[in-house]
Design a protein around this motif. Structure first.
Motif, PDB file in Angstrom:
ATOM      1  N   UNK A   1     -24.114  54.220 -35.617  1.00 29.66           N
ATOM      2  CA  UNK A   1     -23.390  53.330 -36.456  1.00 29.66           C
ATOM      3  C   UNK A   1     -24.486  52.335 -36.935  1.00 29.66           C
ATOM      4  N   UNK A   2     -24.239  51.678 -38.428  1.00 28.27           N
ATOM      5  CA  UNK A   2     -25.329  50.951 -38.766  1.00 28.27           C
ATOM      6  C   UNK A   2     -24.698  49.426 -38.707  1.00 28.27           C
ATOM      7  N   UNK A   3     -25.410  48.568 -38.822  1.00 24.59           N
ATOM      8  CA  UNK A   3     -25.158  46.929 -38.857  1.00 24.59           C
ATOM      9  C   UNK A   3     -24.913  46.861 -40.381  1.00 24.59           C
ATOM     10  N   UNK A   4     -23.542  46.584 -40.838  1.00 27.66           N
ATOM     11  CA  UNK A   4     -23.368  46.133 -42.469  1.00 27.66           C
ATOM     12  C   UNK A   4     -23.614  44.676 -42.556  1.00 27.66           C
ATOM     13  N   UNK A   5     -24.284  44.434 -43.818  1.00 25.79           N
ATOM     14  CA  UNK A   5     -24.857  43.017 -43.853  1.00 25.79           C
ATOM     15  C   UNK A   5     -24.224  42.529 -45.138  1.00 25.79           C
TER      16      UNK A   5
ATOM     17  N   UNK B   1     -26.366  46.766 -46.595  1.00 22.57           N
ATOM     18  CA  UNK B   1     -25.395  46.018 -47.124  1.00 22.57           C
ATOM     19  C   UNK B   1     -24.040  46.838 -47.056  1.00 22.57           C
ATOM     20  N   UNK B   2     -23.202  45.934 -46.945  1.00 20.04           N
ATOM     21  CA  UNK B   2     -21.842  46.595 -46.625  1.00 20.04           C
ATOM     22  C   UNK B   2     -21.052  47.558 -47.201  1.00 20.04           C
ATOM     23  N   UNK B   3     -21.431  47.450 -48.534  1.00 16.89           N
ATOM     24  CA  UNK B   3     -21.056  48.422 -49.457  1.00 16.89           C
ATOM     25  C   UNK B   3     -21.663  49.747 -49.404  1.00 16.89           C
ATOM     26  N   UNK B   4     -23.070  49.610 -49.083  1.00 16.82           N
ATOM     27  CA  UNK B   4     -23.851  50.854 -48.746  1.00 16.82           C
ATOM     28  C   UNK B   4     -23.396  51.538 -47.473  1.00 16.82           C
ATOM     29  N   UNK B   5     -22.994  50.765 -46.553  1.00 17.24           N
ATOM     30  CA  UNK B   5     -22.425  51.149 -45.391  1.00 17.24           C
ATOM     31  C   UNK B   5     -21.164  51.925 -45.509  1.00 17.24           C
ATOM     32  N   UNK B   6     -20.176  51.296 -46.156  1.00 18.01           N
ATOM     33  CA  UNK B   6     -19.103  51.692 -46.171  1.00 18.01           C
ATOM     34  C   UNK B   6     -18.952  53.086 -47.166  1.00 18.01           C
ATOM     35  N   UNK B   7     -19.634  53.209 -48.087  1.00 17.05           N
ATOM     36  CA  UNK B   7     -19.716  54.078 -48.948  1.00 17.05           C
ATOM     37  C   UNK B   7     -20.543  55.476 -48.434  1.00 17.05           C
ATOM     38  N   UNK B   8     -21.569  55.275 -47.809  1.00 15.29           N
ATOM     39  CA  UNK B   8     -22.734  56.236 -47.484  1.00 15.29           C
ATOM     40  C   UNK B   8     -23.016  56.422 -45.890  1.00 15.29           C
TER      41      UNK B   8
ATOM     42  N   UNK C   1     -25.266  49.984 -54.253  1.00 16.66           N
ATOM     43  CA  UNK C   1     -25.791  49.413 -52.751  1.00 16.66           C
ATOM     44  C   UNK C   1     -26.862  48.762 -52.823  1.00 16.66           C
ATOM     45  N   UNK C   2     -27.627  48.507 -53.731  1.00 14.93           N
ATOM     46  CA  UNK C   2     -29.044  47.855 -53.904  1.00 14.93           C
ATOM     47  C   UNK C   2     -29.300  46.353 -53.242  1.00 14.93           C
ATOM     48  N   UNK C   3     -30.221  46.267 -52.623  1.00 13.07           N
ATOM     49  CA  UNK C   3     -30.393  44.940 -52.322  1.00 13.07           C
ATOM     50  C   UNK C   3     -31.861  44.565 -51.622  1.00 13.07           C
ATOM     51  N   UNK C   4     -32.336  43.414 -51.411  1.00  5.75           N
ATOM     52  CA  UNK C   4     -33.793  42.944 -51.031  1.00  5.75           C
ATOM     53  C   UNK C   4     -33.496  42.319 -49.893  1.00  5.75           C
ATOM     54  N   UNK C   5     -34.906  42.143 -49.425  1.00  3.58           N
ATOM     55  CA  UNK C   5     -34.984  41.175 -48.266  1.00  3.58           C
ATOM     56  C   UNK C   5     -35.899  40.133 -48.351  1.00  3.58           C
ATOM     57  N   UNK C   6     -35.651  38.894 -48.194  1.00  2.75           N
ATOM     58  CA  UNK C   6     -36.600  37.726 -48.137  1.00  2.75           C
ATOM     59  C   UNK C   6     -37.048  37.347 -46.811  1.00  2.75           C
ATOM     60  N   UNK C   7     -38.226  37.437 -46.441  1.00  2.47           N
ATOM     61  CA  UNK C   7     -38.898  36.890 -45.336  1.00  2.47           C
ATOM     62  C   UNK C   7     -39.169  35.520 -45.502  1.00  2.47           C
ATOM     63  N   UNK C   8     -38.230  34.491 -44.820  1.00  2.00           N
ATOM     64  CA  UNK C   8     -38.431  33.171 -44.952  1.00  2.00           C
ATOM     65  C   UNK C   8     -39.476  32.596 -44.109  1.00  2.00           C
ATOM     66  N   UNK C   9     -40.176  33.470 -43.265  1.00  2.00           N
ATOM     67  CA  UNK C   9     -41.465  32.992 -42.514  1.00  2.00           C
ATOM     68  C   UNK C   9     -42.548  33.064 -43.275  1.00  2.00           C
ATOM     69  N   UNK C  10     -42.858  34.174 -44.080  1.00  2.00           N
ATOM     70  CA  UNK C  10     -43.937  34.326 -44.754  1.00  2.00           C
ATOM     71  C   UNK C  10     -44.110  34.165 -46.264  1.00  2.00           C
ATOM     72  N   UNK C  11     -42.591  34.162 -46.785  1.00  2.00           N
ATOM     73  CA  UNK C  11     -42.335  33.812 -48.188  1.00  2.00           C
ATOM     74  C   UNK C  11     -42.870  35.253 -48.988  1.00  2.00           C
ATOM     75  N   UNK C  12     -42.431  36.363 -48.356  1.00  2.00           N
ATOM     76  CA  UNK C  12     -42.373  37.812 -48.797  1.00  2.00           C
ATOM     77  C   UNK C  12     -41.084  38.213 -49.130  1.00  2.00           C
ATOM     78  N   UNK C  13     -41.166  38.782 -50.423  1.00  2.00           N
ATOM     79  CA  UNK C  13     -39.830  39.311 -50.972  1.00  2.00           C
ATOM     80  C   UNK C  13     -39.967  41.112 -50.910  1.00  2.00           C
TER      81      UNK C  13
END
Length: 253
Positions: free
Chosen positions: A109-113, A94-101, A139-151
């Motif tokens: 360099x990371x990819x900010x999301x 996440x962008x906040x996590x990248x900028x802060x840590x 900076x908490x975040x989760x990912x949802x896989x739209x292909x399999x319906x996995x959180x």
């Protein structure tokens, strides 16, 4: 330590390390595709066995994405070890996590999301959702896989003990028992509301960092946890609320 590798959804592999002394599980998830993604790295001392398990599916050096829920040693402690082992890998966070840590901590360099951004790895589309302070950390975040319906839940539904790789039994009870032990969740008006927004995704698999993965009605589990935390917030709020001083009444000392 005990380690096992299980496929919990199509081409999503759970690398689980159980620490008997702590009676606690640490789970990493390899999402396999044209650009393989690792969700959670584990702490540095687990890198040898976690990377060895990943090698059973894909060579570690083929990893393209390294990501995690938030900044903690168990979630990203091996981040730079994986970057060294996989020359084409990049951290996404996440962008906040990248900028802060992570801009400072990662060796590349990371990819900010931003919330809603998608990482398309070829066989899976993983959409990132920022969940600040849910269950904890800015900076908490989760990912949802739209292909399999996995959180990919991160620390949501954290439970203690050793368990099967994939269950259909309810998750809320064990999560509340762990919360009684650790008090790790930030109780705010956004806690339950955030979980209900995740429930709208209607996930069919919940991939837990600490505990079993779950197959079934993920929305019901998320709403149940949201209701439980809303009730805890209400109770704690009443306990912390100062007494109301009526006009003309004697002051409470």
């Amino acid at each position: 330590m005990n380690i096992r590798l299980d496929e919990i959804a199509s081409r999503i592999y759970r690398v689980s390390v159980y620490i008997p002394e702590a009676d606690f599980m640490f789970n990493q998830f390899l999402v396999d595709g044209d650009e393989p993604l690792l969700f959670h790295t584990g702490p540095r001392r687990l890198f040898p066995i976690v990377s060895q398990a990943i090698n059973q599916v894909r060579p570690v050096e083929e990893l393209r994405w390294i990501t995690f829920g938030h900044l903690e040693a168990d979630e990203c402690g091996s981040m730079n070890l994986f970057l060294a082992a996989a020359p084409h890998a990049q951290v996404a966070h996440g962008r906040i996590g990248c900028e802060v840590n992570i801009d400072d901590l990662a060796d590349r360099p990371p990819r900010p999301l931003d919330s809603g951004d998608v990482i398309d790895i070829g066989a899976h589309r993983l959409r990132y959702f920022a969940t600040p302070h849910v269950p904890h950390a800015w900076d908490a975040g989760v990912y949802y896989d739209e292909t399999t319906g996995t959180l990919l839940c991160g620390d949501l539904f954290t439970a203690v003990g050793k368990s099967k790789a994939l269950v259909s039994s309810e998750l809320v009870g064990p999560a509340l028992l762990a919360e009684d032990m650790f008090a790790a969740t930030c109780l705010t008006p956004q806690t339950g509301a955030t979980m209900r927004r995740l429930a709208e995704l209607a996930p069919t698999t919940l991939a837990l960092m600490h505990g079993p993965s779950y197959a079934g009605d993920g929305a019901t589990q998320l709403r149940g946890l949201a209701d439980a935390y809303d009730e805890r917030l209400r109770i704690e709020g009443e306990q912390l609320r100062p007494p109301v001083q009526r006009p003309g009444a004697a002051k409470i000392t």
